[in-house]
Design an enzyme around this catalytic site. Structure first.
Site, PDB file in Angstrom:
ATOM      1  N   CYS A  52       5.080   6.984  -0.335  1.00 44.01           N
ATOM      2  CA  CYS A  52       3.687   7.003  -0.757  1.00 44.01           C
ATOM      3  C   CYS A  52       2.928   8.064   0.035  1.00 44.01           C
ATOM      4  O   CYS A  52       3.236   8.340   1.191  1.00 44.01           O
ATOM      5  CB  CYS A  52       3.056   5.623  -0.533  1.00 44.01           C
ATOM      6  SG  CYS A  52       1.367   5.479  -1.170  1.00 44.01           S
ATOM      7  N   ASP A  54      -0.015   7.730   1.090  1.00 41.67           N
ATOM      8  CA  ASP A  54      -1.003   7.065   1.940  1.00 41.67           C
ATOM      9  C   ASP A  54      -1.033   7.737   3.312  1.00 41.67           C
ATOM     10  O   ASP A  54       0.011   7.882   3.964  1.00 41.67           O
ATOM     11  CB  ASP A  54      -0.630   5.585   2.081  1.00 41.67           C
ATOM     12  CG  ASP A  54      -1.744   4.751   2.703  1.00 41.67           C
ATOM     13  OD1 ASP A  54      -2.176   5.106   3.812  1.00 41.67           O
ATOM     14  OD2 ASP A  54      -2.161   3.750   2.095  1.00 41.67           O
ATOM     15  N   ARG A  56      -1.891   6.762   6.079  1.00 39.46           N
ATOM     16  CA  ARG A  56      -1.561   5.914   7.230  1.00 39.46           C
ATOM     17  C   ARG A  56      -0.065   5.751   7.432  1.00 39.46           C
ATOM     18  O   ARG A  56       0.382   5.196   8.448  1.00 39.46           O
ATOM     19  CB  ARG A  56      -2.197   4.526   7.047  1.00 39.46           C
ATOM     20  CG  ARG A  56      -3.702   4.544   6.874  1.00 39.46           C
ATOM     21  CD  ARG A  56      -4.197   3.218   6.351  1.00 39.46           C
ATOM     22  NE  ARG A  56      -3.674   2.928   5.016  1.00 39.46           N
ATOM     23  CZ  ARG A  56      -3.874   1.783   4.362  1.00 39.46           C
ATOM     24  NH1 ARG A  56      -4.595   0.829   4.933  1.00 39.46           N
ATOM     25  NH2 ARG A  56      -3.361   1.611   3.159  1.00 39.46           N
ATOM     26  N   HIS A 111       5.189   0.514   1.025  1.00 46.43           N
ATOM     27  CA  HIS A 111       4.541  -0.053   2.212  1.00 46.43           C
ATOM     28  C   HIS A 111       3.573  -1.156   1.811  1.00 46.43           C
ATOM     29  O   HIS A 111       3.102  -1.216   0.675  1.00 46.43           O
ATOM     30  CB  HIS A 111       3.790   1.042   2.989  1.00 46.43           C
ATOM     31  CG  HIS A 111       2.624   1.630   2.245  1.00 46.43           C
ATOM     32  ND1 HIS A 111       1.337   1.162   2.391  1.00 46.43           N
ATOM     33  CD2 HIS A 111       2.554   2.642   1.347  1.00 46.43           C
ATOM     34  CE1 HIS A 111       0.524   1.860   1.624  1.00 46.43           C
ATOM     35  NE2 HIS A 111       1.242   2.764   0.978  1.00 46.43           N
ATOM     36  N   CYS A 114      -0.459  -1.299  -0.329  1.00 51.09           N
ATOM     37  CA  CYS A 114      -0.441  -0.076  -1.132  1.00 51.09           C
ATOM     38  C   CYS A 114      -1.534  -0.108  -2.205  1.00 51.09           C
ATOM     39  O   CYS A 114      -1.513  -0.941  -3.108  1.00 51.09           O
ATOM     40  CB  CYS A 114       0.923   0.116  -1.783  1.00 51.09           C
ATOM     41  SG  CYS A 114       1.050   1.635  -2.750  1.00 51.09           S
TER      42      CYS A 114
END
Length: 221
Positions: A52, A54, A56, A111, A114
């Site tokens: 992903c 993302d 983080r 993760h 999400c």
């Protein structure tokens, strides 16, 4: 929304990026031989990481990988569109990693928390988020499976994330180069789930259907 600026009128986000680049340049100067090696030798990554985007969840941080060790494909909700879906970006990366770079392991890593998975639980207005709306449709099979299984609401998010990873492993097998490699024992495909709060990866075991801690013996095989 007003962009935050410093006393000199410089965008603080850009300023932070520039300062980060300055720190990188200092590191670069300290280890020039390593970076020269990266630039002059053909890359030889050890994994194709499909994860992903993302901000983080940073693959190189999670795996302590150095530059040159991960060939990364990152998109919303770590999707692998099936080969017949017409998405060239992910398919091209798969073929290049396996065919040109000789990568022999593919990790699909989702993760917890999400937002891409959550998007279909709160439908996006197609007229305002057309591209995003079409993309997160790739997560719909997981939502449908979890709904059909009548998973309790408090367990639904994690169950959907896990199911989505499993569907992406199935989608990988629609690519001829992957299917051939797996059948011949040359390619390994792995489904991982990163728990952001615990800092732990769990690996999917297709033989048992269980999700085991990656550090358990055999979990990453």
């Amino acid at each position: 929304m007003t962009t935050a600026k410093d006393a000199e009128g410089i965008d603080l986000d850009i300023k932070d990026a520039i300062e980060g680049y300055e720190r990188f340049r200092m590191e670069f100067d300290r280890d020039k031989a390593f970076y020269k090696s990266l630039a002059t030798k053909k890359q030889k990554p050890r994994l194709l990481w499909i994860g992903c985007c993302d901000s983080r969840v940073v693959p190189s941080q999670i795996t302590s990988a150095d530059p040159g060790e991960l060939f990364e494909v990152r998109n919303i909700a770590n999707c692998v569109p099936p080969s017949f879906a017409g998405d060239e970006a992910v398919g091209a990366a798969i073929e290049y990693a396996l065919g040109a770079l000789g990568v022999d392991d593919i990790v699909v890593c989702g993760h917890t928390g999400c937002g891409g998975i959550q998007a279909l639980a709160e439908p996006l207005p197609p007229e305002t988020d057309a591209h995003l709306g079409r993309w997160v449709e790739y997560t719909r099979p997981a939502h449908q499976l979890v709904a059909a299984a009548r998973v309790p609401e408090d367990e639904r998010s994690l169950a959907t994330i896990r199911a989505h990873i499993q569907f992406q492993l199935d989608n990988l097998m629609t690519y001829d180069i992957v299917a051939r490699g797996v059948a011949e024992g040359r390619i390994g495909i792995h489904g991982w789930l990163y728990d952001m709060e615990a800092g732990e990866i769990r690996a999917y075991d297709p033989k048992t259907g269980a999700w085991r801690c990656l550090l358990d013996e055999g979990a990453g095989a």
